[in-house]
Scaffold this motif. Sequence first.
Motif, PDB file in Angstrom:
ATOM      1  N   ILE A   1     -12.111   3.288   3.959  1.00 49.83           N
ATOM      2  CA  ILE A   1     -10.797   3.136   3.348  1.00 49.83           C
ATOM      3  C   ILE A   1     -10.754   1.839   2.536  1.00 49.83           C
ATOM      4  O   ILE A   1     -11.591   0.953   2.727  1.00 49.83           O
ATOM      5  N   ILE A   2      -9.795   1.761   1.660  1.00 43.07           N
ATOM      6  CA  ILE A   2      -9.601   0.589   0.809  1.00 43.07           C
ATOM      7  C   ILE A   2      -8.172   0.095   1.002  1.00 43.07           C
ATOM      8  O   ILE A   2      -7.225   0.893   0.981  1.00 43.07           O
ATOM      9  N   ILE A   3      -8.034  -1.214   1.192  1.00 44.92           N
ATOM     10  CA  ILE A   3      -6.716  -1.831   1.257  1.00 44.92           C
ATOM     11  C   ILE A   3      -6.609  -2.759   0.055  1.00 44.92           C
ATOM     12  O   ILE A   3      -7.453  -3.642  -0.136  1.00 44.92           O
ATOM     13  N   GLU A   4      -5.588  -2.526  -0.767  1.00 44.57           N
ATOM     14  CA  GLU A   4      -5.377  -3.313  -1.972  1.00 44.57           C
ATOM     15  C   GLU A   4      -4.093  -4.130  -1.842  1.00 44.57           C
ATOM     16  O   GLU A   4      -3.037  -3.585  -1.539  1.00 44.57           O
ATOM     17  N   LEU A   5      -4.206  -5.427  -2.085  1.00 46.89           N
ATOM     18  CA  LEU A   5      -3.048  -6.309  -2.140  1.00 46.89           C
ATOM     19  C   LEU A   5      -2.665  -6.474  -3.598  1.00 46.89           C
ATOM     20  O   LEU A   5      -3.544  -6.622  -4.458  1.00 46.89           O
ATOM     21  N   MET A   6      -1.367  -6.418  -3.885  1.00 48.86           N
ATOM     22  CA  MET A   6      -0.897  -6.499  -5.271  1.00 48.86           C
ATOM     23  C   MET A   6       0.020  -7.695  -5.456  1.00 48.86           C
ATOM     24  O   MET A   6       0.664  -8.149  -4.498  1.00 48.86           O
ATOM     25  N   ASN A   7       0.083  -8.180  -6.682  1.00 48.55           N
ATOM     26  CA  ASN A   7       1.029  -9.251  -7.004  1.00 48.55           C
ATOM     27  C   ASN A   7       2.395  -8.639  -7.282  1.00 48.55           C
ATOM     28  O   ASN A   7       2.578  -7.414  -7.202  1.00 48.55           O
ATOM     29  N   GLU A   8       3.342  -9.488  -7.649  1.00 51.69           N
ATOM     30  CA  GLU A   8       4.712  -9.028  -7.863  1.00 51.69           C
ATOM     31  C   GLU A   8       4.827  -8.049  -9.022  1.00 51.69           C
ATOM     32  O   GLU A   8       5.758  -7.255  -9.085  1.00 51.69           O
ATOM     33  N   ALA A   9       3.863  -8.077  -9.949  1.00 50.02           N
ATOM     34  CA  ALA A   9       3.870  -7.172 -11.104  1.00 50.02           C
ATOM     35  C   ALA A   9       3.187  -5.843 -10.793  1.00 50.02           C
ATOM     36  O   ALA A   9       3.080  -4.989 -11.662  1.00 50.02           O
ATOM     37  N   GLY A  10       2.715  -5.679  -9.555  1.00 51.61           N
ATOM     38  CA  GLY A  10       2.056  -4.430  -9.179  1.00 51.61           C
ATOM     39  C   GLY A  10       0.596  -4.368  -9.589  1.00 51.61           C
ATOM     40  O   GLY A  10      -0.004  -3.296  -9.555  1.00 51.61           O
ATOM     41  N   GLN A  11      -0.021  -5.491  -9.943  1.00 49.54           N
ATOM     42  CA  GLN A  11      -1.434  -5.534 -10.299  1.00 49.54           C
ATOM     43  C   GLN A  11      -2.264  -5.800  -9.048  1.00 49.54           C
ATOM     44  O   GLN A  11      -1.914  -6.663  -8.233  1.00 49.54           O
ATOM     45  N   THR A  12      -3.355  -5.073  -8.879  1.00 48.54           N
ATOM     46  CA  THR A  12      -4.239  -5.306  -7.734  1.00 48.54           C
ATOM     47  C   THR A  12      -4.919  -6.651  -7.907  1.00 48.54           C
ATOM     48  O   THR A  12      -5.543  -6.920  -8.930  1.00 48.54           O
ATOM     49  N   VAL A  13      -4.795  -7.507  -6.878  1.00 52.77           N
ATOM     50  CA  VAL A  13      -5.360  -8.850  -6.955  1.00 52.77           C
ATOM     51  C   VAL A  13      -6.464  -9.083  -5.933  1.00 52.77           C
ATOM     52  O   VAL A  13      -7.356  -9.891  -6.150  1.00 52.77           O
ATOM     53  N   ILE A  14      -6.413  -8.393  -4.804  1.00 53.71           N
ATOM     54  CA  ILE A  14      -7.428  -8.509  -3.758  1.00 53.71           C
ATOM     55  C   ILE A  14      -7.626  -7.124  -3.163  1.00 53.71           C
ATOM     56  O   ILE A  14      -6.661  -6.384  -2.945  1.00 53.71           O
ATOM     57  N   SER A  15      -8.883  -6.786  -2.884  1.00 53.94           N
ATOM     58  CA  SER A  15      -9.185  -5.479  -2.314  1.00 53.94           C
ATOM     59  C   SER A  15     -10.225  -5.639  -1.210  1.00 53.94           C
ATOM     60  O   SER A  15     -11.180  -6.404  -1.355  1.00 53.94           O
ATOM     61  N   TYR A  16     -10.025  -4.917  -0.114  1.00 55.55           N
ATOM     62  CA  TYR A  16     -10.976  -4.910   0.992  1.00 55.55           C
ATOM     63  C   TYR A  16     -11.441  -3.485   1.247  1.00 55.55           C
ATOM     64  O   TYR A  16     -10.635  -2.548   1.242  1.00 55.55           O
ATOM     65  N   ASN A  17     -12.738  -3.327   1.479  1.00 57.21           N
ATOM     66  CA  ASN A  17     -13.333  -2.050   1.857  1.00 57.21           C
ATOM     67  C   ASN A  17     -13.571  -2.062   3.355  1.00 57.21           C
ATOM     68  O   ASN A  17     -14.231  -2.973   3.870  1.00 57.21           O
ATOM     69  N   LEU A  18     -13.043  -1.056   4.055  1.00 57.69           N
ATOM     70  CA  LEU A  18     -13.240  -0.910   5.496  1.00 57.69           C
ATOM     71  C   LEU A  18     -14.156   0.279   5.716  1.00 57.69           C
ATOM     72  O   LEU A  18     -13.899   1.366   5.182  1.00 57.69           O
ATOM     73  N   TYR A  19     -15.202   0.081   6.516  1.00 58.04           N
ATOM     74  CA  TYR A  19     -16.265   1.073   6.623  1.00 58.04           C
ATOM     75  C   TYR A  19     -16.268   1.812   7.958  1.00 58.04           C
ATOM     76  O   TYR A  19     -16.000   1.235   9.010  1.00 58.04           O
ATOM     77  N   ARG A  20     -16.598   3.099   7.860  1.00 59.52           N
ATOM     78  CA  ARG A  20     -16.828   3.985   9.008  1.00 59.52           C
ATOM     79  C   ARG A  20     -15.663   3.945  10.013  1.00 59.52           C
ATOM     80  O   ARG A  20     -15.842   3.794  11.204  1.00 59.52           O
ATOM     81  N   CYS A  21     -14.456   4.090   9.488  1.00 63.20           N
ATOM     82  CA  CYS A  21     -13.246   4.074  10.312  1.00 63.20           C
ATOM     83  C   CYS A  21     -13.025   5.446  10.954  1.00 63.20           C
ATOM     84  O   CYS A  21     -13.361   6.471  10.365  1.00 63.20           O
ATOM     85  N   TRP A  22     -12.453   5.437  12.138  1.00 63.89           N
ATOM     86  CA  TRP A  22     -12.047   6.686  12.789  1.00 63.89           C
ATOM     87  C   TRP A  22     -10.817   6.415  13.642  1.00 63.89           C
ATOM     88  O   TRP A  22     -10.559   5.299  14.056  1.00 63.89           O
ATOM     89  N   VAL A  23     -10.030   7.457  13.871  1.00 65.58           N
ATOM     90  CA  VAL A  23      -8.740   7.335  14.562  1.00 65.58           C
ATOM     91  C   VAL A  23      -8.956   7.350  16.073  1.00 65.58           C
ATOM     92  O   VAL A  23      -9.414   8.344  16.632  1.00 65.58           O
ATOM     93  N   SER A  24      -8.625   6.224  16.721  1.00 66.24           N
ATOM     94  CA  SER A  24      -8.735   6.170  18.183  1.00 66.24           C
ATOM     95  C   SER A  24      -7.387   6.391  18.864  1.00 66.24           C
ATOM     96  O   SER A  24      -7.346   6.742  20.040  1.00 66.24           O
ATOM     97  N   GLU A  25      -6.298   6.159  18.157  1.00 69.82           N
ATOM     98  CA  GLU A  25      -4.954   6.433  18.681  1.00 69.82           C
ATOM     99  C   GLU A  25      -4.109   7.025  17.569  1.00 69.82           C
ATOM    100  O   GLU A  25      -4.215   6.603  16.420  1.00 69.82           O
ATOM    101  N   TYR A  26      -3.288   7.980  17.943  1.00 72.38           N
ATOM    102  CA  TYR A  26      -2.382   8.606  16.981  1.00 72.38           C
ATOM    103  C   TYR A  26      -1.024   8.761  17.636  1.00 72.38           C
ATOM    104  O   TYR A  26      -0.907   9.344  18.718  1.00 72.38           O
ATOM    105  N   GLN A  27       0.011   8.224  16.994  1.00 67.48           N
ATOM    106  CA  GLN A  27       1.381   8.393  17.448  1.00 67.48           C
ATOM    107  C   GLN A  27       2.113   9.195  16.392  1.00 67.48           C
ATOM    108  O   GLN A  27       2.361   8.713  15.296  1.00 67.48           O
ATOM    109  N   SER A  28       2.429  10.448  16.717  1.00 70.56           N
ATOM    110  CA  SER A  28       3.085  11.316  15.737  1.00 70.56           C
ATOM    111  C   SER A  28       4.583  11.045  15.624  1.00 70.56           C
ATOM    112  O   SER A  28       5.156  11.182  14.550  1.00 70.56           O
TER     113      SER A  28
END
Length: 173
Positions: free
Chosen positions: A106-133
């Motif tokens: 997954i990718i998490i993107e942080l944006m500035n006040e103008a909606g421009q992506t300024v920082i991005s992190y890549n998270l690897y091999r994620c899987w769901v260990s808990e789910y609250q519906s």
Amino acid sequence: MGQFVVNSQRFDPYKNFKFRVKWDGRYVAGVSKVSTLKRTTEVTKFRSGGDPSTSFKAPGRTEFDAVTLERGVTHDSDFEQWANKVWNFQSSLGGEVSLADFRKDIIIELMNEAGQTVISYNLYRCWVSEYQSLPDLDANANAVAIAKIKLEVEGWERDYAVTEPKEPSFVEP
């Protein structure tokens, strides 16, 4: 590592309320909260037999904390579909896990006040260990119903290809 261009016009740090989450090549609708990205490296102590009472320290195993995503309950079933790949009630005995694709990057993107992506992190091999519906339901409350997934993460890194954009300026009349 990439070279950083400093924006001499920017004085304020980025805010924590403008962000997007992306998986399977598309943005996930309505994510309202992402927990902290945190990693911890164990400290391994050792000493030589002839040393007095001092020890040395070296890095040991590194672990990445789970990341929780939250969003308001809607008809969108992205959280539930991913959670069902880890354990599906309707599957045959022994076939509850979709081994081919229960992990996602997954990718998490942080944006500035103008909606421009300024920082991005890549998270690897994620899987769901808990789910609250659904959260606790309370007829006397006045709150949004929140769904949550807890993701186990095998590693993350900042995407240094995402650089600080030129911020827009309004033209004075």
